[in-house]
Design an enzyme around this catalytic site. Structure first.
Site, mmCIF file in Angstrom:
data_model
loop_
_atom_site.group_PDB
_atom_site.id
_atom_site.type_symbol
_atom_site.label_atom_id
_atom_site.label_comp_id
_atom_site.label_asym_id
_atom_site.label_seq_id
_atom_site.Cartn_x
_atom_site.Cartn_y
_atom_site.Cartn_z
ATOM 1 N N CYS A 91 -10.130 16.952 10.271
ATOM 2 C CA CYS A 91 -9.930 18.369 10.563
ATOM 3 C C CYS A 91 -9.391 19.076 9.326
ATOM 4 O O CYS A 91 -8.769 18.470 8.477
ATOM 5 C CB CYS A 91 -8.907 18.540 11.682
ATOM 6 S SG CYS A 91 -9.139 17.439 13.046
ATOM 7 N N ARG A 103 -8.743 -0.781 3.510
ATOM 8 C CA ARG A 103 -7.859 0.297 3.019
ATOM 9 C C ARG A 103 -6.471 -0.252 2.735
ATOM 10 O O ARG A 103 -5.766 0.252 1.850
ATOM 11 C CB ARG A 103 -7.717 1.382 4.081
ATOM 12 C CG ARG A 103 -8.786 2.449 4.078
ATOM 13 C CD ARG A 103 -8.369 3.581 5.000
ATOM 14 N NE ARG A 103 -6.983 3.948 4.757
ATOM 15 C CZ ARG A 103 -6.108 4.309 5.698
ATOM 16 N NH1 ARG A 103 -6.470 4.369 6.952
ATOM 17 N NH2 ARG A 103 -4.876 4.630 5.380
ATOM 18 N N LYS A 129 0.849 -1.207 0.000
ATOM 19 C CA LYS A 129 0.000 0.000 0.000
ATOM 20 C C LYS A 129 0.876 1.245 0.000
ATOM 21 O O LYS A 129 0.614 2.196 -0.735
ATOM 22 C CB LYS A 129 -0.886 -0.011 1.252
ATOM 23 C CG LYS A 129 -1.543 1.311 1.564
ATOM 24 C CD LYS A 129 -2.433 1.222 2.792
ATOM 25 C CE LYS A 129 -1.742 1.509 4.109
ATOM 26 N NZ LYS A 129 -1.390 2.918 4.343
ATOM 27 N N ASN A 130 1.924 1.221 0.837
ATOM 28 C CA ASN A 130 2.721 2.435 1.020
ATOM 29 C C ASN A 130 3.757 2.652 -0.079
ATOM 30 O O ASN A 130 4.550 3.586 -0.004
ATOM 31 C CB ASN A 130 3.357 2.435 2.414
ATOM 32 C CG ASN A 130 2.291 2.562 3.502
ATOM 33 O OD1 ASN A 130 1.138 2.906 3.208
ATOM 34 N ND2 ASN A 130 2.651 2.266 4.734
ATOM 35 N N ASP A 185 4.062 0.183 12.327
ATOM 36 C CA ASP A 185 2.883 -0.553 11.833
ATOM 37 C C ASP A 185 2.891 -2.029 12.243
ATOM 38 O O ASP A 185 1.904 -2.729 12.026
ATOM 39 C CB ASP A 185 2.826 -0.460 10.303
ATOM 40 C CG ASP A 185 2.841 0.972 9.842
ATOM 41 O OD1 ASP A 185 1.843 1.654 10.026
ATOM 42 O OD2 ASP A 185 3.880 1.411 9.326
ATOM 43 N N ARG A 195 0.732 21.590 11.391
ATOM 44 C CA ARG A 195 1.395 20.574 12.213
ATOM 45 C C ARG A 195 1.671 19.255 11.470
ATOM 46 O O ARG A 195 2.825 18.879 11.313
ATOM 47 C CB ARG A 195 0.575 20.384 13.503
ATOM 48 C CG ARG A 195 1.054 19.297 14.433
ATOM 49 C CD ARG A 195 2.429 19.624 15.013
ATOM 50 N NE ARG A 195 2.914 18.588 15.891
ATOM 51 C CZ ARG A 195 3.446 17.456 15.466
ATOM 52 N NH1 ARG A 195 3.489 17.202 14.188
ATOM 53 N NH2 ARG A 195 3.902 16.582 16.320
HETATM 54 N N1 EPU Z 1 5.442 14.400 10.935
HETATM 55 C C1 EPU Z 1 5.358 15.731 11.273
HETATM 56 N N2 EPU Z 1 5.250 16.640 10.234
HETATM 57 C C2 EPU Z 1 5.215 16.276 8.933
HETATM 58 C C3 EPU Z 1 5.287 14.908 8.607
HETATM 59 C C4 EPU Z 1 5.399 13.983 9.642
HETATM 60 O O1 EPU Z 1 5.410 16.121 12.455
HETATM 61 O O2 EPU Z 1 5.120 17.146 8.066
HETATM 62 C C5 EPU Z 1 5.567 13.401 12.019
HETATM 63 C C6 EPU Z 1 4.304 12.536 12.144
HETATM 64 O O3 EPU Z 1 3.315 13.204 12.908
HETATM 65 C C7 EPU Z 1 4.833 11.286 12.801
HETATM 66 C C8 EPU Z 1 6.244 11.151 12.208
HETATM 67 O O4 EPU Z 1 6.580 12.446 11.689
HETATM 68 O O5 EPU Z 1 4.943 11.477 14.186
HETATM 69 C C9 EPU Z 1 6.386 10.115 11.114
HETATM 70 O O6 EPU Z 1 5.489 10.398 10.067
HETATM 71 P P1 EPU Z 1 5.829 10.012 8.549
HETATM 72 O O7 EPU Z 1 5.752 11.257 7.755
HETATM 73 O O8 EPU Z 1 7.084 9.216 8.509
HETATM 74 O O9 EPU Z 1 4.613 9.083 8.215
HETATM 75 P P2 EPU Z 1 3.677 9.129 6.944
HETATM 76 O O10 EPU Z 1 4.450 9.352 5.714
HETATM 77 O O11 EPU Z 1 2.519 10.009 7.221
HETATM 78 C C10 EPU Z 1 3.909 6.595 6.369
HETATM 79 C C11 EPU Z 1 2.941 5.462 6.218
HETATM 80 C C12 EPU Z 1 2.484 5.016 7.600
HETATM 81 C C13 EPU Z 1 3.687 4.600 8.414
HETATM 82 C C14 EPU Z 1 4.677 5.772 8.512
HETATM 83 C C15 EPU Z 1 5.952 5.403 9.226
HETATM 84 C C16 EPU Z 1 1.900 5.921 4.134
HETATM 85 C C17 EPU Z 1 0.683 6.318 3.393
HETATM 86 N N3 EPU Z 1 1.811 5.892 5.438
HETATM 87 O O12 EPU Z 1 3.158 7.648 6.978
HETATM 88 O O13 EPU Z 1 1.661 3.889 7.379
HETATM 89 O O14 EPU Z 1 3.278 4.243 9.703
HETATM 90 O O15 EPU Z 1 5.021 6.211 7.171
HETATM 91 O O16 EPU Z 1 6.614 4.386 8.557
HETATM 92 O O17 EPU Z 1 2.929 5.612 3.537
HETATM 93 C C18 EPU Z 1 -0.163 2.505 7.735
HETATM 94 O O18 EPU Z 1 0.168 1.918 6.694
HETATM 95 O O19 EPU Z 1 -1.065 2.078 8.507
HETATM 96 C C19 EPU Z 1 0.506 3.742 8.098
HETATM 97 C C20 EPU Z 1 0.055 4.580 9.026
#
Ligand code: EPU
Length: 460
Positions: free
Chosen positions: A142, A440, A45-46, A332, A147
């Site tokens: 929201c 999803r 998915k990711n 995850d 943030r």
């Molecule tokens: N963060 C910020 N600001 C930003 C971006 C991230 O503060 O602008 C913080 C987040 O709040 C979090 C941390 O940085 O505390 C890590 O977030 P990251 O950006 O790495 O996560 P993401 O890209 O939103 C992806 C996966 C997640 C997975 C994380 C970590 C996708 C669509 N989602 O999320 O997958 O947990 O990386 O590996 O690729 C899932 O598949 O269930 C899932 C949540």
């Protein structure tokens, strides 16, 4: 016996739930059957969803193989179509993207397709490149604030983008085009790293990204962009250099397998005393998970076409783990594993260091008989190996505890899958509602439960 007789029936029922998103669909599970059998996983998915966005950068058509049939893919497909990308499926699990007529879209159309996915934020770079502007809708419940996407917006601004926020979402332009920049991420965010990659490949000049995420899905995205004509080098110490190019072509690519799905089924095998062969699982992207799986008392055999995960008998063992960015233990993976840890005699500790609030799902496990205490401020007397964030939480799991059936509601994707495992492990019957969320990210999970001998009734 389960009440879904064929794969096709299960798929239709599941799709009906998946299409409408959060329909109140339910599964009733009678626990106690070890899950046994062979299932397969397809693309992650990711990765697949990001590869679909990358197709927008190509002047010629792209083909993505092993695309999972999950609702997040449908969301991104819908969004691409809004921009005039013709998406077809020449073969099962294969998507073709024709980008010859990319055009601007009305905001209402964009908003209608966005739903609760975070992927729309990754359209910024490709849309700025193709159309000179990007409108990004509300990503969740929201309105978008700084943030959760501050790293994304700061990186885009550093490359010359102008970001305007309104009640409808955000509107991004780059009057002089995007240019290369030196960008340092405060945290190795997966999404922000992808944002920079998808934006910098067509920017003028070179971008140096430091403190980048280096997850296998990101490496696979870089491989796709390289096939398209990009010049990206991954340097030591989380540094990625991207030299902007004038033109990118389409790609042909087979998506990296979904290691989160593999880890989830592995945890299900362990918790239910089962034996599951996961076709398509590969060892190299799962090394950290496999170490923990072994320490907990699980056994696995790595074969050429997949990995067999099983409970070898005897007692499970407690562990202490902390979630982290790659190559650490993924955030995850903790939710499914925690269900197995409820069956291990002794005290296990899971530190969550990636997300601020990812233990909410444990409340329902406690209702089912687990003994899990969440420490919102972490455990001061258990220093973490990697002190990367200002926050941490810890879940202390005391086992073994007998789980009994309960009525629970899926809170999120990974928490939802852990409820399936808990219900399969529990004595008696559980009714899990809101299971559409699970579709999803878990392809045909109802079919797979049927194949593995689970005892359930699915109400789509
Ligand atoms: N963060 C910020 N600001 C930003 C971006 C991230 O503060 O602008 C913080 C987040 O709040 C979090 C941390 O940085 O505390 C890590 O977030 P990251 O950006 O790495 O996560 P993401 O890209 O939103 C992806 C996966 C997640 C997975 C994380 C970590 C996708 C669509 N989602 O999320 O997958 O947990 O990386 O590996 O690729 C899932 O598949 O269930 C899932 C949540």
């Amino acid at each position: 016996m389960n009440s879904i007789a064929t794969d096709a029936q299960a798929r239709d029922a599941l799709k009906a739930g998946a299409r409408v998103g959060l329909k109140s669909d339910k599964i009733t599970i009678t626990g106690g059957n070890p899950l046994k059998g062979r299932i397969s996983v397809r693309g992650a998915k990711n990765l697949a969803t990001k590869a679909m966005v990358a197709a927008l950068l190509g002047e010629t058509p792209s083909i993505l193989r092993d695309v999972p049939d999950i609702s997040d893919v449908q969301v991104v497909r819908g969004l691409l179509e809004v921009y005039g990308v013709k998406v077809s499926s020449p073969a099962p699990g294969e998507l073709r993207f024709d980008t010859s007529n990319v055009e601007k879209a009305h905001f209402a159309e964009i908003d209608a397709h966005a739903g609760s996915s975070r992927i729309p934020i990754l359209f910024c770079g490709p849309l700025l490149n193709r159309l000179g502007e990007a409108r990004i809708p509300d990503l969740g419940g929201c309105r978008i604030g700084d943030r959760p996407i501050d790293f994304h917006l700061d990186a885009l601004r550093a490359m010359g983008a102008i970001v305007d926020k309104s009640y409808e979402g955000i509107y991004i332009t780059a009057p002089d085009g995007l240019h290369g920049a030196n960008i340092h991420l405060p945290y190795p965010s997966v999404g922000a790293t992808e944002q920079v990659l998808l934006s910098a490949v067509r920017a003028k000049g070179t971008t140096e990204l430091t403190n980048a995420a280096i997850e296998p899905e990101i490496m696979d995205l870089i491989a796709i962009l390289q096939k398209m004509g990009a010049i990206i080098s991954v340097e030591p110490n989380r540094v990625i250099l991207i030299e902007g190019v004038d033109r990118l072509e389409g790609y042909k690519h087979r998506a990296l397998f979904d290691r989160n799905e593999v880890a989830s089924w592995a945890a299900a095998a362990l918790a239910t005393h089962g034996d599951i062969f996961v076709e398509g699982a590969q060892q190299s992207e799962l090394m950290t998970f496999l170490n923990v799986f072994r320490k907990v008392g699980g056994a696995f055999d790595v074969e050429e076409d997949g990995i067999r995960f099983y409970h070898p008998g005897g007692e499970l063992k407690p562990v202490t783990i902390e979630t982290d960015v790659h190559p650490g233990f993924m955030t995850d993976w903790q939710q499914p594993l925690i269900v197995a840890l409820t069956q291990a005699p002794g005290i296990s500790i899971v530190h969550e260091t990636v997300y601020e609030d990812r233990f909410g799902f444990t409340e329902a496990l406690n209702e089912m008989g687990a003994n899990i205490v969440v420490h919102k401020q972490g455990l001061p007397d258990h220093p973490r190996r990697v002190a990367r964030r200002d926050f941490e939480q810890a879940a202390v799991i005391t086992g073994p505890t007998k789980l009994t059936g309960a009525d629970v509601r899926v809170p999120d994707l990974r928490g939802g899958f852990s409820y399936l495992i808990a219900a399969l492990t529990a004595e008696g019957q559980s009714t899990i509602s809101n299971v559409g969320i699970i579709s999803r990210g878990y392809e045909h999970f109802v079919d797979k439960l049927a194949v593995l001998g689970a005892d359930f009734v699915f109400e789509g």
